[in-house]
Scaffold this active site. Structure first.
Site, PDB file in Angstrom:
ATOM      1  N   MET A  30       1.568   4.424 -79.173  1.00  0.00           N
ATOM      2  CA  MET A  30       0.784   3.836 -78.085  1.00  0.00           C
ATOM      3  C   MET A  30      -0.366   3.009 -78.669  1.00  0.00           C
ATOM      4  SD  MET A  30       0.932   6.483 -74.936  1.00  0.00           S
ATOM      5  CE  MET A  30      -0.331   7.607 -75.494  1.00  0.00           C
ATOM      6  N   HIS A  37      -0.836   7.347 -87.704  1.00  0.00           N
ATOM      7  CA  HIS A  37       0.192   6.335 -87.423  1.00  0.00           C
ATOM      8  C   HIS A  37       0.632   5.654 -88.725  1.00  0.00           C
ATOM      9  CE1 HIS A  37      -2.073   6.059 -83.422  1.00  0.00           C
ATOM     10  NE2 HIS A  37      -0.846   6.342 -83.046  1.00  0.00           N
ATOM     11  N   GLN A  61       3.893   8.509 -68.736  1.00  0.00           N
ATOM     12  CA  GLN A  61       3.578   9.806 -69.344  1.00  0.00           C
ATOM     13  C   GLN A  61       2.137  10.250 -69.075  1.00  0.00           C
ATOM     14  OE1 GLN A  61       4.560   8.264 -73.367  1.00  0.00           O
ATOM     15  NE2 GLN A  61       2.799   9.445 -74.068  1.00  0.00           N
ATOM     16  N   ASP A 150       2.225  16.165 -82.660  1.00  0.00           N
ATOM     17  CA  ASP A 150       2.777  16.338 -81.308  1.00  0.00           C
ATOM     18  C   ASP A 150       4.094  17.101 -81.443  1.00  0.00           C
ATOM     19  OD1 ASP A 150       0.894  14.471 -79.656  1.00  0.00           O
ATOM     20  OD2 ASP A 150       1.379  13.393 -81.478  1.00  0.00           O
ATOM     21  N   SER A 185      -6.338  11.375 -84.088  1.00  0.00           N
ATOM     22  CA  SER A 185      -5.798  11.062 -82.768  1.00  0.00           C
ATOM     23  C   SER A 185      -6.567   9.868 -82.218  1.00  0.00           C
ATOM     24  CB  SER A 185      -5.988  12.266 -81.837  1.00  0.00           C
ATOM     25  OG  SER A 185      -5.825  11.874 -80.494  1.00  0.00           O
TER      26      SER A 185
HETATM   27  P1  AMP Z   1       0.634   8.048 -80.258  1.00  0.00           P
HETATM   28  O1  AMP Z   1       0.249   6.629 -80.496  1.00  0.00           O
HETATM   29  O2  AMP Z   1      -0.539   8.976 -80.119  1.00  0.00           O
HETATM   30  O3  AMP Z   1       1.654   8.194 -79.153  1.00  0.00           O
HETATM   31  O4  AMP Z   1       1.367   8.539 -81.580  1.00  0.00           O
HETATM   32  C1  AMP Z   1       2.455   7.835 -82.107  1.00  0.00           C
HETATM   33  C2  AMP Z   1       3.103   8.685 -83.168  1.00  0.00           C
HETATM   34  O5  AMP Z   1       2.154   8.999 -84.178  1.00  0.00           O
HETATM   35  C3  AMP Z   1       3.632  10.023 -82.613  1.00  0.00           C
HETATM   36  O6  AMP Z   1       4.870  10.330 -83.227  1.00  0.00           O
HETATM   37  C4  AMP Z   1       2.550  10.991 -83.038  1.00  0.00           C
HETATM   38  O7  AMP Z   1       3.016  12.314 -83.187  1.00  0.00           O
HETATM   39  C5  AMP Z   1       2.139  10.405 -84.378  1.00  0.00           C
HETATM   40  N1  AMP Z   1       0.801  10.864 -84.741  1.00  0.00           N
HETATM   41  C6  AMP Z   1      -0.308  10.849 -83.962  1.00  0.00           C
HETATM   42  N2  AMP Z   1      -1.337  11.412 -84.618  1.00  0.00           N
HETATM   43  C7  AMP Z   1      -0.879  11.806 -85.831  1.00  0.00           C
HETATM   44  C8  AMP Z   1      -1.458  12.457 -86.955  1.00  0.00           C
HETATM   45  N3  AMP Z   1      -2.726  12.829 -86.989  1.00  0.00           N
HETATM   46  N4  AMP Z   1      -0.662  12.706 -88.030  1.00  0.00           N
HETATM   47  C9  AMP Z   1       0.644  12.349 -88.024  1.00  0.00           C
HETATM   48  N5  AMP Z   1       1.247  11.723 -86.991  1.00  0.00           N
HETATM   49  C10 AMP Z   1       0.503  11.457 -85.905  1.00  0.00           C
END
Ligand code: AMP
Length: 281
Positions: A30, A37, A61, A150, A185
């Site tokens: 996202m 990321h 979502q 996640d 995050s």
């Molecule tokens: P998001 O943009 O928050 O939807 O995350 C995109 C992807 O990055 C998802 O697969 C998350 O699980 C992963 N992700 C988010 N935060 C972390 C983190 N601290 N360490 C590893 N992967 C992450």
């Protein structure tokens, strides 16, 4: 790097890449990239010859009272970071392209979607599995990479892929943390100074429960209560959504923790919902 918002064009580029025998990997996001990321993106780059990153703040979502309208975004910075990391295609679709008028088909992984985060965020995982299903159908990657931060999301996507016979690998990558242990995050940007200072306790609590497990305590009820107590003592301002110890693969509960157990937490600091987890082994 190509930046493409049209799903037709993204689909066409990926079809051509597959025909020319490229190995395609997809990292769905996202946006508002952080080191978590980037670790997924860099790892996926090593596994493939064509790296696709999707950037889409998926309205489906988010619940009505959640942060969809204020979710942090910085496309220019994300595009720069993606290009530096060797992304080949940054896919930035519009919601009206993904969910055109009359859209009415949803994917729901029933067995895993209604507890842990699913119980506090009804419809959340239905939105996640639907968008990921659509991305997998559009991009048709050999591999889609997810973060273990996640954990429940990762397990749900793996289950969807198995149940629907989708031909794609779904590796999960370890959580990347700040130096003080806070899981990275995009939502950390919302934390007030004071909450940011105490937020490392989220992970400290998980380390504490893992230590208790290592020193012989295996009763799940006791471990969950001690974890809750840790948060009450160290993060009194937090509103705890859940603390749970579950089987890491099935997300099922039992009475005894074992090497395959996962401790998971979700709590709110101010308006910011944080989640984290740790394997007990
Ligand atoms: P998001 O943009 O928050 O939807 O995350 C995109 C992807 O990055 C998802 O697969 C998350 O699980 C992963 N992700 C988010 N935060 C972390 C983190 N601290 N360490 C590893 N992967 C992450």
């Amino acid at each position: 790097m190509e930046i493409v918002s049209s799903s037709d064009i993204a689909e066409k580029l990926c079809r051509q890449a597959r025909q020319s025998k490229q190995i395609i990997s997809l990292v769905p996001t996202m946006g508002f990239f952080h080191a978590g990321h980037m670790s997924l993106i860099r790892w996926a780059k090593e596994q493939s010859t064509m790296l696709v990153v999707s950037l889409f703040v998926n309205p489906a979502q988010f619940g009505p009272d959640e942060d969809f309208d204020r979710y942090p975004q910085d496309l220019e910075r994300d595009a720069r970071l993606a290009e530096e990391a060797g992304v080949d295609l940054l896919f930035t679709p519009e919601a009206r392209d993904i969910y055109p008028a009359g859209f009415s088909t949803w994917v729901e992984v029933e067995s895993f979607s209604h507890f842990l985060c699913g119980s506090k965020r009804p419809g959340h995982f239905r939105g996640v599995s639907t968008i990921v299903c659509k991305l997998l159908n559009l991009i048709r990657p050999h591999m889609a990479v997810f973060g273990q931060k996640d954990w429940q999301q990762w397990i749900i996507i793996r289950k969807m892929v198995r149940d629907l016979n989708m031909e794609v690998d779904v590796p999960g990558r370890p959580t990347v943390r700040e130096a003080d242990g806070l899981a990275m995050s995009s939502r950390n940007a919302y934390l007030s100074g004071e909450d940011r200072n105490s937020a490392p306790h989220v992970y400290q609590g998980l380390l504490h429960v893992r230590e208790l497990f290592h020193s012989g305590q295996t009763k799940i009820e006791v471990l969950e209560n001690l974890l809750l107590k840790y948060y009450r003592d160290n993060l009194p301002q937090a509103e705890v959504d859940y603390v749970r110890i579950v089987d890491a693969q099935t997300l099922g509960t039992s009475r005894q923790a074992g090497p395959g157990s996962l401790a998971a937490v979700a709590l709110k600091l101010g308006e910011t919902r944080l989640i984290d987890n740790i394997l007990l082994e």
